[in-house]
Design a protein around this motif. Sequence first.
Motif, PDB file in Angstrom:
ATOM      1  N   GLU A  84       0.848  -1.180   0.000  1.00  0.00           N
ATOM      2  CA  GLU A  84       0.000   0.000   0.000  1.00  0.00           C
ATOM      3  C   GLU A  84       0.892   1.242   0.000  1.00  0.00           C
ATOM      4  OE1 GLU A  84      -3.185   0.155  -0.405  1.00  0.00           O
ATOM      5  OE2 GLU A  84      -3.545  -2.011  -0.301  1.00  0.00           O
ATOM      6  N   ALA A  85       0.325   2.402  -0.312  1.00  0.00           N
ATOM      7  CA  ALA A  85       1.107   3.639  -0.336  1.00  0.00           C
ATOM      8  C   ALA A  85       1.218   4.262   1.042  1.00  0.00           C
ATOM      9  CB  ALA A  85       0.477   4.634  -1.313  1.00  0.00           C
ATOM     10  N   THR A  86       0.244   4.012   1.897  1.00  0.00           N
ATOM     11  CA  THR A  86       0.269   4.570   3.247  1.00  0.00           C
ATOM     12  C   THR A  86      -0.212   3.508   4.219  1.00  0.00           C
ATOM     13  OG1 THR A  86      -2.004   5.395   3.054  1.00  0.00           O
ATOM     14  CG2 THR A  86      -0.251   6.914   2.430  1.00  0.00           C
ATOM     15  N   GLY A  87      -0.057   3.805   5.504  1.00  0.00           N
ATOM     16  CA  GLY A  87      -0.586   2.898   6.508  1.00  0.00           C
ATOM     17  C   GLY A  87       0.370   1.775   6.860  1.00  0.00           C
ATOM     18  N   ALA A  88      -0.181   0.726   7.438  1.00  0.00           N
ATOM     19  CA  ALA A  88       0.628  -0.345   8.012  1.00  0.00           C
ATOM     20  C   ALA A  88       1.355  -1.188   6.978  1.00  0.00           C
ATOM     21  CB  ALA A  88      -0.260  -1.250   8.868  1.00  0.00           C
ATOM     22  N   TYR A  89       0.959  -1.128   5.747  1.00  0.00           N
ATOM     23  CA  TYR A  89       1.544  -1.994   4.722  1.00  0.00           C
ATOM     24  C   TYR A  89       2.311  -1.194   3.675  1.00  0.00           C
ATOM     25  CZ  TYR A  89      -1.596  -5.349   6.849  1.00  0.00           C
ATOM     26  OH  TYR A  89      -2.251  -6.159   7.746  1.00  0.00           O
ATOM     27  N   ASN A  90       2.946  -0.111   4.098  1.00  0.00           N
ATOM     28  CA  ASN A  90       3.652   0.707   3.112  1.00  0.00           C
ATOM     29  C   ASN A  90       5.159   0.473   3.096  1.00  0.00           C
ATOM     30  OD1 ASN A  90       4.397   1.973   5.469  1.00  0.00           O
ATOM     31  ND2 ASN A  90       4.215   4.041   4.623  1.00  0.00           N
ATOM     32  N   GLU A  91       5.628  -0.586   3.777  1.00  0.00           N
ATOM     33  CA  GLU A  91       7.060  -0.871   3.736  1.00  0.00           C
ATOM     34  C   GLU A  91       7.479  -1.094   2.302  1.00  0.00           C
ATOM     35  OE1 GLU A  91       8.326  -4.289   5.923  1.00  0.00           O
ATOM     36  OE2 GLU A  91      10.423  -4.066   5.314  1.00  0.00           O
ATOM     37  N   GLN A  92       8.583  -0.460   1.922  1.00  0.00           N
ATOM     38  CA  GLN A  92       9.058  -0.568   0.543  1.00  0.00           C
ATOM     39  C   GLN A  92      10.164  -1.607   0.437  1.00  0.00           C
ATOM     40  OE1 GLN A  92       9.887   3.202  -1.400  1.00  0.00           O
ATOM     41  NE2 GLN A  92       8.173   4.192  -0.349  1.00  0.00           N
ATOM     42  N   PHE A  93      10.095  -2.383  -0.633  1.00  0.00           N
ATOM     43  CA  PHE A  93      11.071  -3.429  -0.920  1.00  0.00           C
ATOM     44  C   PHE A  93      11.801  -3.034  -2.202  1.00  0.00           C
ATOM     45  CE2 PHE A  93       9.693  -6.586   2.171  1.00  0.00           C
ATOM     46  CZ  PHE A  93       8.443  -6.098   2.510  1.00  0.00           C
ATOM     47  N   PHE A  94      13.105  -3.016  -2.117  1.00  0.00           N
ATOM     48  CA  PHE A  94      13.915  -2.486  -3.213  1.00  0.00           C
ATOM     49  C   PHE A  94      14.522  -3.585  -4.078  1.00  0.00           C
ATOM     50  CE2 PHE A  94      14.306   2.092  -2.711  1.00  0.00           C
ATOM     51  CZ  PHE A  94      13.687   2.273  -1.490  1.00  0.00           C
ATOM     52  N   GLY A  95      14.643  -3.267  -5.359  1.00  0.00           N
ATOM     53  CA  GLY A  95      15.402  -4.099  -6.270  1.00  0.00           C
ATOM     54  C   GLY A  95      16.885  -3.769  -6.184  1.00  0.00           C
ATOM     55  N   PRO A  96      17.721  -4.488  -6.943  1.00  0.00           N
ATOM     56  CA  PRO A  96      19.178  -4.313  -6.868  1.00  0.00           C
ATOM     57  C   PRO A  96      19.674  -3.064  -7.590  1.00  0.00           C
ATOM     58  CG  PRO A  96      18.651  -5.958  -8.497  1.00  0.00           C
ATOM     59  CD  PRO A  96      17.353  -5.603  -7.835  1.00  0.00           C
ATOM     60  N   GLY A  97      18.811  -2.395  -8.351  1.00  0.00           N
ATOM     61  CA  GLY A  97      19.215  -1.163  -9.028  1.00  0.00           C
ATOM     62  C   GLY A  97      19.794  -1.403 -10.409  1.00  0.00           C
ATOM     63  N   THR A  98      19.694  -0.364 -11.242  1.00  0.00           N
ATOM     64  CA  THR A  98      20.349  -0.334 -12.554  1.00  0.00           C
ATOM     65  C   THR A  98      21.269   0.885 -12.572  1.00  0.00           C
ATOM     66  OG1 THR A  98      18.536  -1.395 -13.760  1.00  0.00           O
ATOM     67  CG2 THR A  98      20.048  -0.013 -15.038  1.00  0.00           C
ATOM     68  N   ARG A  99      22.536   0.625 -12.834  1.00  0.00           N
ATOM     69  CA  ARG A  99      23.487   1.733 -12.929  1.00  0.00           C
ATOM     70  C   ARG A  99      23.539   2.202 -14.364  1.00  0.00           C
ATOM     71  NH1 ARG A  99      26.727   4.639 -10.300  1.00  0.00           N
ATOM     72  NH2 ARG A  99      26.440   3.462  -8.382  1.00  0.00           N
ATOM     73  N   LEU A 100      23.166   3.444 -14.592  1.00  0.00           N
ATOM     74  CA  LEU A 100      23.134   4.022 -15.936  1.00  0.00           C
ATOM     75  C   LEU A 100      24.361   4.897 -16.155  1.00  0.00           C
ATOM     76  CD1 LEU A 100      21.545   4.529 -18.605  1.00  0.00           C
ATOM     77  CD2 LEU A 100      20.579   6.554 -17.488  1.00  0.00           C
ATOM     78  N   THR A 101      25.049   4.615 -17.259  1.00  0.00           N
ATOM     79  CA  THR A 101      26.177   5.444 -17.697  1.00  0.00           C
ATOM     80  C   THR A 101      25.778   6.124 -18.998  1.00  0.00           C
ATOM     81  OG1 THR A 101      27.783   3.944 -16.680  1.00  0.00           O
ATOM     82  CG2 THR A 101      28.586   5.425 -18.410  1.00  0.00           C
ATOM     83  N   VAL A 102      26.048   7.420 -19.098  1.00  0.00           N
ATOM     84  CA  VAL A 102      25.741   8.177 -20.311  1.00  0.00           C
ATOM     85  C   VAL A 102      27.054   8.667 -20.914  1.00  0.00           C
ATOM     86  CG1 VAL A 102      24.473  10.116 -21.298  1.00  0.00           C
ATOM     87  CG2 VAL A 102      23.535   8.893 -19.323  1.00  0.00           C
ATOM     88  N   LEU A 103      27.310   8.252 -22.148  1.00  0.00           N
ATOM     89  CA  LEU A 103      28.575   8.617 -22.811  1.00  0.00           C
ATOM     90  C   LEU A 103      28.405   9.819 -23.721  1.00  0.00           C
ATOM     91  CD1 LEU A 103      29.855   5.055 -23.741  1.00  0.00           C
ATOM     92  CD2 LEU A 103      30.437   6.424 -21.731  1.00  0.00           C
TER      93      LEU A 103
END
Lengths: 111, 115
Positions: free
Chosen positions: B96-115
Motif C-alpha cells: 500500500e502507499a500509506t498505513g501499516a503496509y507501506n514498507e518498501q522493498f527495493f530491487g538491486p538497481g540499474t546503474r546508468l552510464t551516459v557517454l
Amino acid sequence: KQEVTQIPAALSVPEGENLVLNCSFTDSAIYNLQWFRQDPGKGLTSLLLIQSSQREQTSGRLNASLDKSSGRSTLYIAASQPGDSATYLCAVYNQGGKLIFGQGTELSVKP
Amino acid sequence: DAMVIQNPRYQVTQFGKPVTLSCSQTLNHNVMYWYQQKSSQAPKLLFHYYDKDFNNEADTPDNFQSRRPNTSFCFLDIRSPGLGDAAMYLCATSREATGAYNEQFFGPGTRLTVL
C-alpha cells in the motif's frame, strides 16, 4: 518539510569495535523508520524496520532504536567486522507514505 | 522467493539516445516506485504508480517518464539522456502507499552510464 540527517557522514573503526550510527528527523509525525545498507555501486538492502509504536528492533549484531518524541534513531553494530563496511542509510516514512532518506554514513571497518 | 527484479543491472547509453529501464515484481504489490540516486547522494523519488494511477513528483524532469502495463512490470523511460542523468536507478514496491503496509522493498538497481 521532513528532513533526515545522519551523523557522522563517515566513520572508520578497527575491527571488533562496537559502534553507533545516528539519525535525526525534524518531524516526529512519522509512520515507520527503516535502516538500509548499501554496498558501493549496489542497491539497497533493508536491515531493520521499526514501526512507530515500537522503540527498537534487533537482528543479529544489529540493534536499532527509535525515539519519536526527540526525533532520533540509532543503529548499534556490535563487534564490527570488515564485511560491515558499507554506507548505512536511515529513512523515515512520513504520514503521506513517502520514504525520506538521510545522506548516509559511510562505514569502514579496518582489519 | 518473492522479489523485485531490475534489468539490466548496468546500462550504457549515448547522450540523447532514449533508454528504458525495467522493473518487475513477484510480490503482487499495488505500488511501484522509481528513485534516482546520484553518487554519494540520498535516493530521490521520481514517481510512483498506485495500481494504474501515476503520481509524478513536482521536481521530476519531463525527460523522465514511466509506464506500468500490468501489476508486475514498471518501466522508466529517459527520452533524451544527458550526462547529468548518469546515476543508479532504484525500483521499489509496497503493498500500500500509506498505513501499516507501506514498507518498501527495493530491487538491486540499474546503474546508468551516459557517454
